[in-house]
Scaffold this motif. Structure first.
Motif, short mmCIF file in Angstrom:
data_model
loop_
_atom_site.label_atom_id
_atom_site.label_comp_id
_atom_site.label_asym_id
_atom_site.label_seq_id
_atom_site.Cartn_x
_atom_site.Cartn_y
_atom_site.Cartn_z
N GLY A 27 56.40 77.57 89.37
CA GLY A 27 55.09 77.43 89.99
C GLY A 27 54.21 76.45 89.25
O GLY A 27 54.18 76.41 88.02
N ALA A 28 53.50 75.63 90.01
CA ALA A 28 52.58 74.65 89.43
C ALA A 28 51.27 75.32 89.05
O ALA A 28 50.94 76.42 89.50
CB ALA A 28 52.32 73.54 90.45
N ALA A 29 50.50 74.64 88.21
CA ALA A 29 49.18 75.15 87.83
C ALA A 29 48.34 75.40 89.07
O ALA A 29 48.38 74.64 90.04
CB ALA A 29 48.48 74.15 86.91
N GLY A 30 47.57 76.47 89.04
CA GLY A 30 46.72 76.78 90.18
C GLY A 30 46.49 78.27 90.33
O GLY A 30 46.88 79.08 89.48
N VAL A 31 45.85 78.63 91.43
CA VAL A 31 45.51 80.02 91.74
C VAL A 31 46.43 80.52 92.83
O VAL A 31 46.73 79.80 93.79
CB VAL A 31 44.04 80.11 92.19
CG1 VAL A 31 43.69 81.53 92.60
CG2 VAL A 31 43.10 79.64 91.08
N TYR A 32 46.89 81.77 92.70
CA TYR A 32 47.82 82.36 93.65
C TYR A 32 47.36 83.77 94.03
O TYR A 32 47.10 84.60 93.15
CB TYR A 32 49.23 82.45 93.06
CG TYR A 32 49.87 81.12 92.73
CD1 TYR A 32 50.78 80.53 93.59
CD2 TYR A 32 49.56 80.46 91.54
CE1 TYR A 32 51.36 79.30 93.29
CE2 TYR A 32 50.14 79.24 91.23
CZ TYR A 32 51.04 78.67 92.10
OH TYR A 32 51.62 77.46 91.79
N ASN A 33 47.30 84.05 95.32
CA ASN A 33 47.02 85.41 95.79
C ASN A 33 48.30 86.23 95.75
O ASN A 33 49.30 85.86 96.37
CB ASN A 33 46.48 85.40 97.22
CG ASN A 33 45.11 84.78 97.33
OD1 ASN A 33 44.33 84.80 96.38
ND2 ASN A 33 44.79 84.24 98.50
N ILE A 34 48.26 87.36 95.06
CA ILE A 34 49.42 88.25 94.97
C ILE A 34 49.07 89.53 95.71
O ILE A 34 48.50 90.49 95.17
CB ILE A 34 49.78 88.54 93.49
CG1 ILE A 34 49.94 87.24 92.71
CG2 ILE A 34 51.05 89.39 93.42
CD1 ILE A 34 51.04 86.31 93.24
N VAL A 35 49.39 89.55 96.98
CA VAL A 35 49.04 90.65 97.88
C VAL A 35 50.20 90.87 98.85
O VAL A 35 51.12 90.05 98.93
CB VAL A 35 47.75 90.35 98.68
CG1 VAL A 35 46.56 90.20 97.74
CG2 VAL A 35 47.92 89.08 99.51
N ASP A 36 50.15 91.96 99.60
CA ASP A 36 51.22 92.19 100.58
C ASP A 36 50.96 91.39 101.85
O ASP A 36 50.02 90.58 101.92
CB ASP A 36 51.43 93.68 100.83
CG ASP A 36 50.30 94.34 101.62
OD1 ASP A 36 49.47 93.64 102.22
OD2 ASP A 36 50.27 95.59 101.64
N ASP A 37 51.79 91.61 102.85
CA ASP A 37 51.76 90.78 104.06
C ASP A 37 50.73 91.23 105.09
O ASP A 37 50.55 90.56 106.11
CB ASP A 37 53.13 90.80 104.76
CG ASP A 37 54.23 90.17 103.94
OD1 ASP A 37 53.91 89.52 102.92
OD2 ASP A 37 55.41 90.34 104.30
N GLU A 38 50.05 92.36 104.87
CA GLU A 38 49.24 92.95 105.94
C GLU A 38 47.83 93.33 105.48
O GLU A 38 47.55 94.50 105.22
CB GLU A 38 49.94 94.19 106.52
CG GLU A 38 49.29 94.69 107.77
CD GLU A 38 50.01 95.88 108.40
OE1 GLU A 38 49.56 96.35 109.45
OE2 GLU A 38 51.03 96.32 107.84
N PRO A 39 46.92 92.36 105.40
CA PRO A 39 45.52 92.72 105.17
C PRO A 39 45.05 93.64 106.30
O PRO A 39 45.44 93.45 107.46
CB PRO A 39 44.79 91.37 105.21
CG PRO A 39 45.87 90.34 104.98
CD PRO A 39 47.11 90.91 105.58
N ALA A 40 44.25 94.63 105.96
CA ALA A 40 43.88 95.61 107.00
C ALA A 40 42.47 96.14 106.77
O ALA A 40 42.00 96.28 105.64
CB ALA A 40 44.87 96.77 107.01
N GLU A 41 41.81 96.47 107.90
CA GLU A 41 40.49 97.07 107.84
C GLU A 41 40.57 98.49 107.28
O GLU A 41 41.57 99.19 107.47
CB GLU A 41 39.87 97.11 109.23
CG GLU A 41 39.35 95.77 109.73
CD GLU A 41 40.45 94.82 110.23
OE1 GLU A 41 41.62 95.25 110.28
OE2 GLU A 41 40.12 93.65 110.54
N VAL A 42 39.50 98.90 106.62
CA VAL A 42 39.44 100.25 106.06
C VAL A 42 39.70 101.29 107.15
O VAL A 42 40.40 102.28 106.93
CB VAL A 42 38.07 100.49 105.39
CG1 VAL A 42 37.93 101.95 104.96
CG2 VAL A 42 37.87 99.56 104.22
#
Length: 312
Positions: free
Chosen positions: A226-241
């Motif tokens: 991986g190159a320098a930078g910012v990476y989001n480490i989350v699952d595949d399904e953002p969801a509303e509360v």
């Protein structure tokens, strides 16, 4: 490689040490207690005592290890949050993300370390307007709730310093799983089980989750590529509360969550808690999957809530 993990006995570090050892790396992990050192040694690593709030202690530990890769996983969280005094809850962690990050990077550069990986966070930090799901190119919240301003500033500092040093900042989503507040026996999970966590207002706040084991696996990937930078480490399904909370309640055998108007909830969890529950935005993991070659074991919190809350 010689790998130095600041916070080797913590939530992510304790999972990362045995993974790296099994892959043939020489691992030095730090802890604040003899118990933590014992866990690192039991996993096959070399344990050293280090005070993450003391620059001299950091410099000694890093220069002694002379690592090729430095991983910063230092936090100081008990699992108990006061949403009305959020910055006070995170005061020590904020220091670790600012002064601690600077000291670790300086020591790594002095030691000739070629790769730096630093823990960050994504979730309520996203701008609370616009697209439902944000990428790494979207700005962080320019107008955070006053109770969380210092915490957001500390996260932003850690990211800027890391990228400026040619490193990778991993923005983890909301942790769940063994040993976490949202895990078997954890404070938040028990509160959900007792129906003490309501859906606030319309529950439209979007959350992105990350199982603790997936966070360790992503860090392992970032150690090697991986190159320098910012990476989001989350699952595949953002969801509303309003979507994920009832599923979590069923998974732990609780009755459906109650609902609370925002004005009532504000008395208990303040503006910060209400905004997180009603206007937060989720995060995309496309960049981490493409550039780090990482795939979350729990692609959705739906599966994770069913079988990933207890012991690994």
């Amino acid at each position: 490689m010689r790998i130095f993990i600041a916070g080797g006995s913590g939530a992510v570090g304790s999972r990362l040490v045995p993974m790296l050892v099994a892959a043939g790396h020489e691992v030095t992990g730090t802890a604040r207690t003899d118990e933590g050192i014992g866990r690192i040694r039991a996993a096959g690593g070399r344990g050293v005592v280090m005070d993450g709030t003391d620059d001299a202690s950091i410099r000694r530990a890093v220069l002694d290890a002379r690592p090729e890769v430095l991983v910063h996983q230092l936090t100081s969280l008990s699992g108990r949050f006061d949403f009305k005094r959020f910055d006070e809850t995170f005061a020590v962690t904020n220091r670790l993300r600012t002064r601690g990050t600077d000291a670790l990077i300086a020591a790594a550069q002095e030691a000739g370390t070629g790769r730096i990986v630093v823990q960050s966070y994504t979730g309520w930090t996203n701008e609370h307007s616009g697209a439902r799901v944000k990428t790494e190119t979207d700005p962080i919240d320019p107008s955070p709730v006053p109770a969380a301003r210092n915490t957001l500033a500390a996260i932003a500092h850690a990211e800027r310093a890391t990228v400026a040093a040619g490193g990778l900042a991993l923005r983890f989503g909301n942790f769940y799983g063994p040993g976490q507040s949202l895990g078997e026996g954890g404070e938040m999970l028990e509160s959900v089980r007792r129906r003490q966590v309501p859906i606030v207002g319309d529950g439209a706040g979007v959350w992105s989750f990350c199982h603790i084991d997936d966070a360790a696996a992503a860090t392992f990937a970032a150690v090697e590529r991986g190159a320098a930078g910012v990476y989001n480490i989350v699952d595949d399904e953002p969801a509303e509360v309003a979507e994920w909370m009832p599923v979590l309640s069923r998974a732990v055998g609780a009755k459906p969550p109650m609902h609370a108007p925002a004005w009532i909830a504000r008395l208990l969890i303040g503006d910060f808690g209400v905004s997180w529950m009603t206007t937060a935005r989720g995060s995309s993991n496309a960049k981490a999957k493409a550039e780090l070659g990482w795939q979350p074991r729990y692609a959705s919190w739906r599966d994770g809530f069913e079988d990933g809350l207890g012991a690994s």
